[in-house]
Scaffold this active site. Structure first.
Site, PDB file in Angstrom:
ATOM      1  N   ILE B  72       0.926  -1.403  -0.110  1.00 22.28           N
ATOM      2  CA  ILE B  72      -0.069   0.117  -0.153  1.00 22.28           C
ATOM      3  C   ILE B  72       1.117   1.266  -0.020  1.00 22.28           C
ATOM      4  CG2 ILE B  72      -2.099   1.154   1.362  1.00 22.28           C
ATOM      5  CD1 ILE B  72      -2.645  -1.535   0.147  1.00 22.28           C
ATOM      6  N   CYS B 131       7.792  -1.579   8.609  1.00 22.70           N
ATOM      7  CA  CYS B 131       7.026  -1.721   7.271  1.00 22.70           C
ATOM      8  C   CYS B 131       8.003  -2.158   5.949  1.00 22.70           C
ATOM      9  CB  CYS B 131       6.203  -0.317   6.894  1.00 22.70           C
ATOM     10  SG  CYS B 131       5.448  -0.543   5.350  1.00 22.70           S
ATOM     11  N   GLY B 218      -1.862 -13.199   6.319  1.00 30.90           N
ATOM     12  CA  GLY B 218      -2.745 -13.982   6.146  1.00 30.90           C
ATOM     13  C   GLY B 218      -2.362 -15.164   6.586  1.00 30.90           C
ATOM     14  N   GLY B 244      -0.776 -12.021  12.927  1.00 31.62           N
ATOM     15  CA  GLY B 244      -0.295 -12.768  11.867  1.00 31.62           C
ATOM     16  C   GLY B 244      -1.139 -14.068  11.536  1.00 31.62           C
TER      17      GLY B 244
HETATM   18  C1  LIG Z   1      -3.384  -4.034   3.532  1.00 34.02           C
HETATM   19  C2  LIG Z   1      -2.449  -3.964   4.539  1.00 34.02           C
HETATM   20  C3  LIG Z   1      -1.856  -2.886   5.201  1.00 34.02           C
HETATM   21  C4  LIG Z   1      -1.186  -2.723   6.283  1.00 34.02           C
HETATM   22  N1  LIG Z   1      -0.764  -1.586   6.598  1.00 34.02           N
HETATM   23  C5  LIG Z   1       0.032  -1.476   7.969  1.00 34.02           C
HETATM   24  C6  LIG Z   1       0.485  -0.292   8.427  1.00 34.02           C
HETATM   25  O1  LIG Z   1      -0.112   0.476   7.903  1.00 34.02           O
HETATM   26  N2  LIG Z   1       1.195  -0.465   9.758  1.00 34.02           N
HETATM   27  C7  LIG Z   1       1.504  -1.379  10.186  1.00 34.02           C
HETATM   28  O2  LIG Z   1       2.118  -1.416  11.336  1.00 34.02           O
HETATM   29  N3  LIG Z   1       1.015  -2.659   9.731  1.00 34.02           N
HETATM   30  C8  LIG Z   1       0.186  -2.717   8.514  1.00 34.02           C
HETATM   31  N4  LIG Z   1       0.010  -3.868   8.200  1.00 34.02           N
HETATM   32  C9  LIG Z   1       0.414  -5.182   8.765  1.00 34.02           C
HETATM   33  C10 LIG Z   1      -0.572  -5.845   9.809  1.00 34.02           C
HETATM   34  O3  LIG Z   1      -1.024  -5.008  10.790  1.00 34.02           O
HETATM   35  C11 LIG Z   1      -0.326  -7.090  10.129  1.00 34.02           C
HETATM   36  O4  LIG Z   1       0.860  -6.994  11.174  1.00 34.02           O
HETATM   37  C12 LIG Z   1      -0.233  -8.086   9.062  1.00 34.02           C
HETATM   38  O5  LIG Z   1      -0.950  -8.078   8.170  1.00 34.02           O
HETATM   39  C13 LIG Z   1      -0.297  -9.523   9.645  1.00 34.02           C
HETATM   40  O6  LIG Z   1      -1.522  -9.959  10.045  1.00 34.02           O
HETATM   41  P1  LIG Z   1      -2.591 -10.483   9.285  1.00 34.02           P
HETATM   42  O7  LIG Z   1      -1.772 -11.653   8.827  1.00 34.02           O
HETATM   43  O8  LIG Z   1      -3.642 -10.923  10.388  1.00 34.02           O
HETATM   44  O9  LIG Z   1      -3.079  -9.717   8.207  1.00 34.02           O
HETATM   45  C14 LIG Z   1      -0.701  -3.852   6.969  1.00 34.02           C
HETATM   46  C15 LIG Z   1      -1.477  -5.120   6.436  1.00 34.02           C
HETATM   47  C16 LIG Z   1      -2.199  -5.165   5.408  1.00 34.02           C
HETATM   48  C17 LIG Z   1      -2.589  -6.595   4.744  1.00 34.02           C
END
Ligand SMILES: Cc1cc2nc3c(=O)[nH]c(=O)nc-3n(C[C@H](O)[C@H](O)[C@H](O)COP(=O)(O)O)c2cc1C
Ligand SMILES: Cc1cc2nc3c(=O)[nH]c(=O)nc-3n(C[C@H](O)[C@H](O)[C@H](O)COP(=O)(O)OP(=O)(O)OC[C@H]3O[C@@H](n4cnc5c(N)ncnc54)[C@H](O)[C@@H]3O)c2cc1C
Ligand code: FES
Lengths: 266, 303
Positions: B72, B131, B218, B244
């Site tokens: 993003i 990030c 995911g 995660g």
């Molecule tokens: C589309 C998207 C945007 C994200 N934007 C941020 C962000 O701005 N700051 C941040 O610390 N993590 C960001 N993340 C990471 C998530 O907070 C999280 O750490 C990561 O997706 C793993 O968790 P999940 O598997 O449940 O999605 C983003 C993840 C996704 C998928």
């Protein structure tokens, strides 16, 4: 209570069974769901759809234009990859999560302009819904529908019922030989430029339609088909470049947007 | 038995152990039509920077097996607009807000924290030093223990709010970074952010994302995240928040058994706006069946 959604039906995610699947040729399928609570939606809005039994892959739901709303809402699916293949091979009784209605639908057509709908492929879906709405308001639209050949024009009969339909195919198997833009040229002439165009189809088609409308000084709305993660404004994955820089988000600011505001060349 | 789902993250008590992850929950208000988000443990905002950012060119996301890649590019409205346009509504609704911040220099991290410190209604600051999707300032803070500690103490110095540091799975030894942040004053550690991946379109021979690489999130990420939470939890005394691939209550419980005090739900929000709400309920059901409180799960598999 809900300042963000007053006057607009609230989106909800429901788990509903597939009522029926009607195949139109090998690659197009109309899926009709059975909803206890009727789905309220405006033409141009969409749904995020996913099989409740898909497990973890495909992970995300798929954006699909709403073809009809109500107790038995339906979508038209064209198979392009794994998600649409699964949708297309589903059987009645199978459960789906349907998250709808989402996005901004079509804006009204000014009284002094003729609505001209330009459809390519599955882009026909939000336009059939729009045409039915216009018919209810006592207005009749001109519809221009194009595809490679006669088999690429699903729902042409449905469109013919509610519009003055004109068809073009690139191989000449149905209607006029050539692209849909040929039909648009004559529609602009016929209406003496007093038209409002609503377009949905492949990107290249929409870009060309917008260009022609600009030359004719006519308003043109398009429905964007971008890749989407969430469909409701929280992933920021559906960015589309705007004229003058920056992005708009197709799911929350669209999918129906002013075609002249999109930076098509990028 | 009715269980008490609350958990303590340092001095902060959360209603339950389920939070929503930054970047997957907008600014929270988008969820208004679906449920009362004040019932969640907390929401983490989209990463806030000093100035608004428009983000990367599309395509920004693509799906991969059991997950997705995203780049993003930290598109966000900027800290100022957040404080004036979003925070008042969140405050009014009694939402527990964790402000996630991102910067490309230590000074800017401190400036962000100083700005947020002036506001009412923020429960904690989550510092994103992980990030993967920006040219500058994303990962270098997260993979070097000295840099990670420097950011942490710079932020700590200018705010009285609890400071959580969000760790990167790209650090060779995540426990080392975790310890450095703890020593620098971090009140909690969040693990993990996404891992860089790459997907290529075999028709066009081009990467699927315009940024080329993107962060994997995911269910595909979950076993790696659980292993890292487990390593971090063994290495530090401060609470750990697991992130995660959480899509159901069982996933959240697995993280808690590995040492997490709470979890964040990320990509799962994309396919169900009620995901976090359902997961919180699922944890309660699980605990009531076993006549325990959720906090009794924390670290039970830490051997
Ligand atoms: C589309 C998207 C945007 C994200 N934007 C941020 C962000 O701005 N700051 C941040 O610390 N993590 C960001 N993340 C990471 C998530 O907070 C999280 O750490 C990561 O997706 C793993 O968790 P999940 O598997 O449940 O999605 C983003 C993840 C996704 C998928
Ligand atoms: C608002 C909106 C309305 C839509 N309405 C319809 C509809 O009524 N009927 C219909 O059949 N399709 C519609 N689409 C497109 C549909 O969502 C995609 O074709 C579908 O998500 C592809 O999923 P897949 O798993 O089959 O393909 P994937 O395996 O994910 O991808 C196959 C190919 O399709 C492309 N693709 C992936 N997602 C999209 C997307 N969202 N839009 C365009 N191309 C994509 C990929 O880049 C790739 O080249 C709509 C899209 C949007 C945004
Ligand atoms: S698809 Fe997620 S913000 Fe538009």
């Amino acid at each position: 209570m809900e300042p963000m959604h007053c006057g607009k039906p609230r989106p909800r995610q429901v788990v509903v069974p597939l009522l029926r699947r009607d195949s139109i040729g090998a690659s197009h399928h109309v899926l009709t769901f059975d909803c206890e609570q009727p789905l309220e939606a405006a033409p141009g809005q969409f749904a995020m759809v996913r099989g409740a039994q898909w497990g973890e892959s495909p992970f995300l739901p798929r954006p699909m234009s709403i073809l009809t709303a109500g107790r038995r809402p339906s979508i038209l699916v064209k198979v392009v990859g794994e998600g649409t293949r699964r949708l297309a091979s589903s059987e009645p009784g199978e459960l789906f999560t349907v998250h709808a209605p989402l996005g901004v639908g079509w804006a009204p057509c000014p009284e002094d302009r003729v609505p001209v709908l330009v459809a390519g492929g599955v882009g026909v879906c939000p336009l059939v819904f729009l045409a039915r709405g216009l018919t209810e308001q006592g207005r009749r639209a001109i519809a221009l529908y194009g595809g490679r050949s006669a088999g690429d024009l699903p729902l042409d009969d449905e469109l013919a019922e509610v519009t003055d339909l004109r068809i073009a195919t690139e191989d000449g198997s149905l209607g006029q030989l050539g692209r849909v833009t040929v039909l648009l040229e004559s529609a602009i002439e016929e209406t003496k430029g007093r038209l409002k165009v609503y377009a949905c189809g492949p990107r290249a088609m929409m870009a060309r339609v917008v260009e022609m409308c600009r030359a004719a000084d006519a308003p043109c709305e398009v429905s964007l088909e971008t890749i989407m993660g969430c469909g409701y404004g929280v992933c920021l994955g559906c960015a589309v470049p705007k004229v003058g820089g920056g992005y708009l988000y197709a799911c929350s600011e669209g999918p129906c947007v002013d075609g002249h505001a999109i930076a098509w060349e990028s | 038995m009715r269980c008490d789902p609350s958990v303590k993250v340092g001095a902060l008590t959360l209603k339950n152990p389920v939070l929503t992850a930054s970047g997957t929950f907008g600014y929270g208000l988008e969820f208004e039509p679906y449920f009362d988000i004040s019932a969640l443990g907390a929401i983490c905002t989209k990463g806030l920077s000093l100035l608004p950012r428009i983000g990367n060119a599309p395509p920004r996301i693509c799906e991969t097996a059991s997950g997705m890649l995203n780049a993003i590019g930290l598109a966000n409205i900027g800290v100022e607009a957040f404080c004036t346009d979003k925070l008042p509504s969140l405050r009014e609704r009694n939402v527990t807000v964790v402000a996630n911040i991102f910067a490309t220099s230590i000074e800017d991290f401190a400036a962000l924290a100083r700005r947020l410190d002036r506001e009412q209604g923020i429960a904690a600051i989550e510092v994103n030093i992980s990030c993967p999707n920006v040219d500058k300032g994303g990962l270098e803070f997260g993979v070097d223990p000295q840099m990670a500690a420097a950011v942490t103490s710079a932020v700590k110095k200018v705010t009285k709010l609890p400071v959580w540091v969000k760790l990167s799975p790209e650090a060779g030894r995540i426990a080392v970074i975790a310890r450095a942040c703890e020593e620098a004053g971090a009140d909690a550690l969040c693990a993990i952010n996404t891992i860089r991946g790459l997907a290529i379109d075999v028709q066009t021979w081009k990467p699927r994302l315009s940024n080329r690489t993107g962060g994997l999130s995911g269910p595909a990420l979950k076993p790696i995240a659980i292993r890292m939470v487990w390593e971090v939890a063994k290495a530090v005394k401060v609470p750990v928040i697991g992130i995660g691939g959480v899509t159901c209550a069982e996933d959240a419980i697995e993280f808690m058994l590995a040492g997490a005090t709470a979890v964040q739900v990320g990509s799962a929000n994309f396919r169900d706006p009620l995901a976090a709400h359902k997961i919180a309920q699922g944890i309660v059901d699980y605990c009531e069946r076993r006549a325990i409180d959720p906090r009794e799960l924390i670290g039970k598999a830490l051997l």
